[in-house]
Structures are given as C-alpha cells and as structure tokens.
Write a protein that holds these residues in place. Sequence first.
Motif, PDB file in Angstrom:
ATOM      1  N   TYR A  91       0.828  -1.207   0.000  1.00  0.00           N
ATOM      2  CA  TYR A  91       0.000   0.000   0.000  1.00  0.00           C
ATOM      3  C   TYR A  91       0.859   1.253   0.000  1.00  0.00           C
ATOM      4  N   ILE A  92       1.875   1.289   0.852  1.00  0.00           N
ATOM      5  CA  ILE A  92       2.754   2.461   0.918  1.00  0.00           C
ATOM      6  C   ILE A  92       3.488   2.649  -0.404  1.00  0.00           C
ATOM      7  N   ALA A  93       4.015   1.544  -0.956  1.00  0.00           N
ATOM      8  CA  ALA A  93       4.763   1.630  -2.210  1.00  0.00           C
ATOM      9  C   ALA A  93       3.901   2.163  -3.340  1.00  0.00           C
ATOM     10  N   ARG A  94       2.618   1.822  -3.339  1.00  0.00           N
ATOM     11  CA  ARG A  94       1.726   2.225  -4.421  1.00  0.00           C
ATOM     12  C   ARG A  94       1.212   3.656  -4.261  1.00  0.00           C
ATOM     13  N   THR A  95       1.132   4.153  -3.022  1.00  0.00           N
ATOM     14  CA  THR A  95       0.427   5.420  -2.789  1.00  0.00           C
ATOM     15  C   THR A  95       1.321   6.583  -2.400  1.00  0.00           C
ATOM     16  N   ARG A  96       2.588   6.353  -2.067  1.00  0.00           N
ATOM     17  CA  ARG A  96       3.412   7.455  -1.574  1.00  0.00           C
ATOM     18  C   ARG A  96       3.903   8.328  -2.736  1.00  0.00           C
ATOM     19  N   PRO A  97       3.703   9.646  -2.668  1.00  0.00           N
ATOM     20  CA  PRO A  97       4.057  10.531  -3.786  1.00  0.00           C
ATOM     21  C   PRO A  97       5.512  10.993  -3.779  1.00  0.00           C
ATOM     22  N   ILE A  98       6.278  10.596  -2.770  1.00  0.00           N
ATOM     23  CA  ILE A  98       7.676  11.012  -2.649  1.00  0.00           C
ATOM     24  C   ILE A  98       8.582   9.806  -2.802  1.00  0.00           C
ATOM     25  N   ASP A  99       9.578   9.919  -3.656  1.00  0.00           N
ATOM     26  CA  ASP A  99      10.591   8.887  -3.831  1.00  0.00           C
ATOM     27  C   ASP A  99      11.651   9.072  -2.745  1.00  0.00           C
ATOM     28  N   LEU A 100      11.741   8.126  -1.820  1.00  0.00           N
ATOM     29  CA  LEU A 100      12.722   8.160  -0.740  1.00  0.00           C
ATOM     30  C   LEU A 100      13.778   7.092  -0.969  1.00  0.00           C
ATOM     31  N   ARG A 101      15.042   7.436  -0.684  1.00  0.00           N
ATOM     32  CA  ARG A 101      16.139   6.481  -0.810  1.00  0.00           C
ATOM     33  C   ARG A 101      17.093   6.653   0.362  1.00  0.00           C
ATOM     34  N   HIS A 102      17.070   5.708   1.290  1.00  0.00           N
ATOM     35  CA  HIS A 102      17.904   5.760   2.485  1.00  0.00           C
ATOM     36  C   HIS A 102      19.352   5.413   2.146  1.00  0.00           C
ATOM     37  N   CYS A 103      20.260   6.269   2.531  1.00  0.00           N
ATOM     38  CA  CYS A 103      21.678   5.994   2.288  1.00  0.00           C
ATOM     39  C   CYS A 103      22.207   4.884   3.197  1.00  0.00           C
TER      40      CYS A 103
END
Length: 313
Positions: A176-188
């Motif tokens: 659900y989160i992967a499909r609906t979140r509008p911000i691309d986050l990438r943890h270093c």
Amino acid sequence: MVEILPAAPAVSLRGVNLTLPPEDFDPLADLLDVLDLTPHAVDADVYEGRSQPQAHGRVYGGQVVAQSVVAAGRTVGELDGPPRHLHSLHGYFLRPGDPAQSIRYEVERLRDGSSFSARRVHAIQSDRPILSMIFSFQTDSDGIDHQTFMPAVPDPETLRSDAEDLATLGHPVGDYIARTRPIDLRHCQGHLYAHPRRQTASEQSVWLRADGTIPTDDALIHAAVLAYASDYNLLEGALRRHGLAWSDRRIRAASLDHAMWFHRPTRADEWVLYTQASPSSQGGRALGLGHMFSEDGTLVATVAQEGMLRLKQ
C-alpha cells in the motif's frame, strides 16, 4: 509521522481497510490535488481540503502542514508589491486527524509589514484544532550569505528506492505504501521498515524528490511539497540509536511539533538530500534535526521536530 509497518502480514492495520488503488493511480497528481484547497464561499481567509487515506488510520502530519502552507501563502500572494516567499513555519500537532473528514483551514493575518508578513493557521476538524502553526514570509533581500556543507553520500541513482524494497516484502501495508506514496525516498544507510540496522548511529541521510514532475514553477507549491516530505522520517535517528525498526510492535510514535526554515529556493521534483540526526530522546519524546540540500550542495532548508516515541511494554 512515518508509516509504521506491523510485524505480521495483515489486510488491515488498527481496523483500517488497505484497499490498493488502481494500477493507473498517480500518487503525485493526487498530492497536488490535495494541495489545491477549496476557498470558502464567504470567508476569503478560510479554505477546505481533503485528506489522503493512510495505513495507520490517521491524517499524515506532513499533509496538514503542507495544506497549511498553501492556505497561508494564498493570503500573502494577493498582496501588492514584490512577491513574499515562505521562510519559516513553527507549529504544534494537537490532535490526530480523521482521513475520512475534510479539514478546514482558518488563516489569521497577524501582520503585513514593508518586507515581512506573518500568518497563523488553525487546521480544524469537528470544530477542534488538530494543528496550529505560524508562518513568516519575506520579500527577496540582500545580506551576508553562508551555509553548512553537504556531507559525502552515495548518489541517489546508486540506491534502491524505498518503494522498490517495500514492494518486495510481501506485506499488504508495504504494498500500500509503495503504491500510494508521492515522494521517492532512498535511504543511504538502509531503511528501517522491516528490521533494525547493524550500526546504531543517531544520524542518517535520505535522498528524496517528488515521484514525477510538478507541472508548475510556483515556489509556494514546491515549498509545500518539501514540507510534506519533511515529516516522513525525521525521528528515525532515535530508532537507529536504539536498534529499533518500525516493524517493532511496541513502538508508539506521533509528531508533536514541527519547525522548518526555507533558506534558498529549490524544486521539490529534483533530488534533495535530507540529512538527519537525533541529539536526544527522553521522557517518551525524541528530537530530530535535519538539513535539506539540493543535489549541487546548496542548503535549501532546515527542519526540527520533537515527537512522542514510546515503547509499549
């Protein structure tokens, strides 16, 4: 606050039905629609906005902050003279919001000076404030100029997006989160959704940007989207420090207050490095501090937040 991923697969979290949106659902277009507040029919300083459904059943705090940014900014944008840009916000989350209800944003015009404007916004549901926030706007001005430096981290293109990892967990909340979140986050340093990390430092860095192109150059909208994203994971430094992950069923977390300073303009659909640290946690609360840098190293914003962070025994 960030989404909490429960340890065991389930079709709902705390009684919230997690119905996946259709395949053609565009999370960024939905966010921009959420930020397009409806003016009140009579009162020019009152607006109304809808909410995005959330897995935890509460309104996402970053959404309320972002909508408040838009409400305050609209009353400043109508002033004569040079444009006044948002440079700071300070507020408190007072009650959890209900995503099924609309939110009314009442703007109070505190002051319009020669170069600064101040606004107070109350976000109201069921005739009670769920957030109270003060904003300050300023015309462009010359002055001394310096900034702190961006740390060396991996380039965003070398990192997997959080959405990719969430989609591989085989968990309905992750899907659900992967499909609906509008911000691309990438943890270093790796995300904390499913399990803790080996290193227990209280710092982390996260690349972020809107997941798509924002079809406007309006500085207010880009500031609102950055404010929206700033509430996702600022307290994760405290989790890292104590070897915790969001999958820990004992965790009870909620944003208490939020402050943000906008130093220099940037686009929210271009990469921003969000460096975060938690200098202290105590009394069931944790403090998070963050800096946002554009990809070329320009400091664009500073963020501070204290949140409730408890471990239920």
